[in-house]
Write an enzyme that holds these catalytic residues in place. Structure first.
Site, short mmCIF file in Angstrom:
data_model
loop_
_atom_site.label_atom_id
_atom_site.label_comp_id
_atom_site.label_asym_id
_atom_site.label_seq_id
_atom_site.Cartn_x
_atom_site.Cartn_y
_atom_site.Cartn_z
N TYR A 92 0.83 -1.20 0.00
CA TYR A 92 0.00 0.00 0.00
C TYR A 92 0.87 1.25 0.00
CZ TYR A 92 0.96 0.52 5.04
OH TYR A 92 1.58 0.67 6.26
N CYS A 93 0.27 2.36 -0.46
CA CYS A 93 0.83 3.70 -0.30
C CYS A 93 -0.25 4.54 0.39
CB CYS A 93 1.29 4.29 -1.63
SG CYS A 93 0.00 4.39 -2.91
N TRP A 94 -0.28 5.83 0.18
CA TRP A 94 -1.25 6.65 0.91
C TRP A 94 -2.69 6.42 0.42
CZ3 TRP A 94 -3.26 8.56 4.83
CH2 TRP A 94 -4.16 9.63 4.81
#
Length: 342
Positions: A92-94
């Site tokens: 995941y990222c933001w």
């Protein structure tokens, strides 16, 4: 493959957070590994470029910065996967956008099965906040400082009950002395994240035991909805004689450096009053820990009673105990709970 937060939580593969180190430090999925696509400085540069010159210029700069580091990312992931039986990860990222998508593409080239969290870390944060609102049957355990509430909750956990040990997750025992013997506190965001994972495993239709806490535990803040639940729910108040509570505090703190205890006393000097503070320091110097604890409780008992008196009196259920045996006390509390039909 892109997956929703519900599916993400069900899986057991390692989790890779590709956000910057600063984002990761502020808060992350519990147990996640950080392989940042961009450093803190690089992320700042890209953000500024995006605002000033647009998306395309920002992407080109990101490629320029990350291109030489692609092999490094793969080496880091391979090192992590050495501890797992299969080459599968969650990532995941933001917001589940370009950073996680780019890294997923790279890792897939090396045979890694990668699931991307839809809406990214933001989806997990929303999930965490919702979990606190789902607590329907809380049992709040309260009592004056030194009553052994945490040890009692551990005993209750051993009886197949659902327990949230807030002080464990905060790395702090709540009082001015609470930092002693504990690891560095997490950020408030990480504190929430860690509890969220625990609550996800609980059956919300069954009772959940929680220790009575103030709005803050050391430097960590309780979520507003959780704090409201604690304040507005039925409270089992265990009334343990002061002499037994003094014994508990001496047992917990007497083995630590006197400098740590002095630091704690310095934090409450105004609340103790000059004369009491001086007496406590003198007792500490000669190793009279019982007197130090006794004087400290003169402040903490008043403070706790002040807070308890703000509760709905019909929701405060007093239970007198006369033992420091946590197993015995846990049994008495659970019998009291059943009898009261809280």
């Amino acid at each position: 493959m892109k997956i929703e937060i519900a599916e993400f939580l069900k899986q057991t593969s390692p989790v890779i957070d590709v956000r910057s180190p600063a984002e990761f430090l502020k808060g992350h999925f519990p147990g996640a590994y950080n392989i940042p696509l961009l450093s803190n400085e690089e992320r700042a540069v890209i953000g500024t470029l995006y605002k000033q010159k647009g998306r395309e210029e920002a992407i080109l700069k990101a490629l320029e910065l990350t291109g030489p580091k692609m092999a490094k990312y793969v080496y880091e992931l391979n090192e992590i996967l050495e501890n797992y039986s299969e080459r599968k990860i969650r990532i995941y990222c933001w917001r589940g956008g370009m950073r996680s998508g780019s890294m997923a593409w790279l890792f897939s080239l090396f045979g890694v099965d990668t699931d991307i969290l839809i809406k990214g870390y933001k989806a997990y944060r929303n999930f965490v906040q919702n979990e606190f609102s789902k607590i329907k049957k809380p049992i709040i355990l309260g009592g004056y400082t030194g009553s052994g509430k945490t040890e009692i909750l551990h005993q209750i956990t051993g009886k197949n009950q659902q327990v949230v040990d807030l002080e464990y997750y905060a790395h702090h025992k709540g009082s001015a002395f609470g930092f002693i013997g504990e690891k560095a506190q997490p950020s408030t965001e990480q504190f929430e994240n860690n509890i969220g994972i625990l609550l996800n495993e609980f059956d919300k239709s069954l009772p959940i035991w929680i220790e009575d806490e103030s709005r803050t535990i050391g430097k960590v803040y309780l979520p507003e909805n959780l704090y409201a639940t604690i304040r507005n729910s039925d409270l089992i108040f265990i009334d343990l004689p002061k002499e037994l509570r003094v014994e508990n505090l001496v047992r917990i703190y007497a083995g630590y450096e006197k400098s740590h205890l002095l630091k704690a006393l310095d934090k409450i000097v105004k609340r103790l009053g000059g004369q009491n503070y001086k007496a406590a320091v003198q007792a500490l110097e000669v190793g009279d820990y019982h007197t130090v604890a006794d004087i400290s409780l003169s402040y903490y008992d008043k403070a706790y009673l002040f807070g308890m008196n703000k509760r709905d009196k019909n929701k405060v259920h007093k239970l007198v105990l006369n033992s420091n045996d946590s197993a015995e006390n846990a049994e008495a509390i659970m019998e009291f709970y059943v009898k009261k039909k809280l």
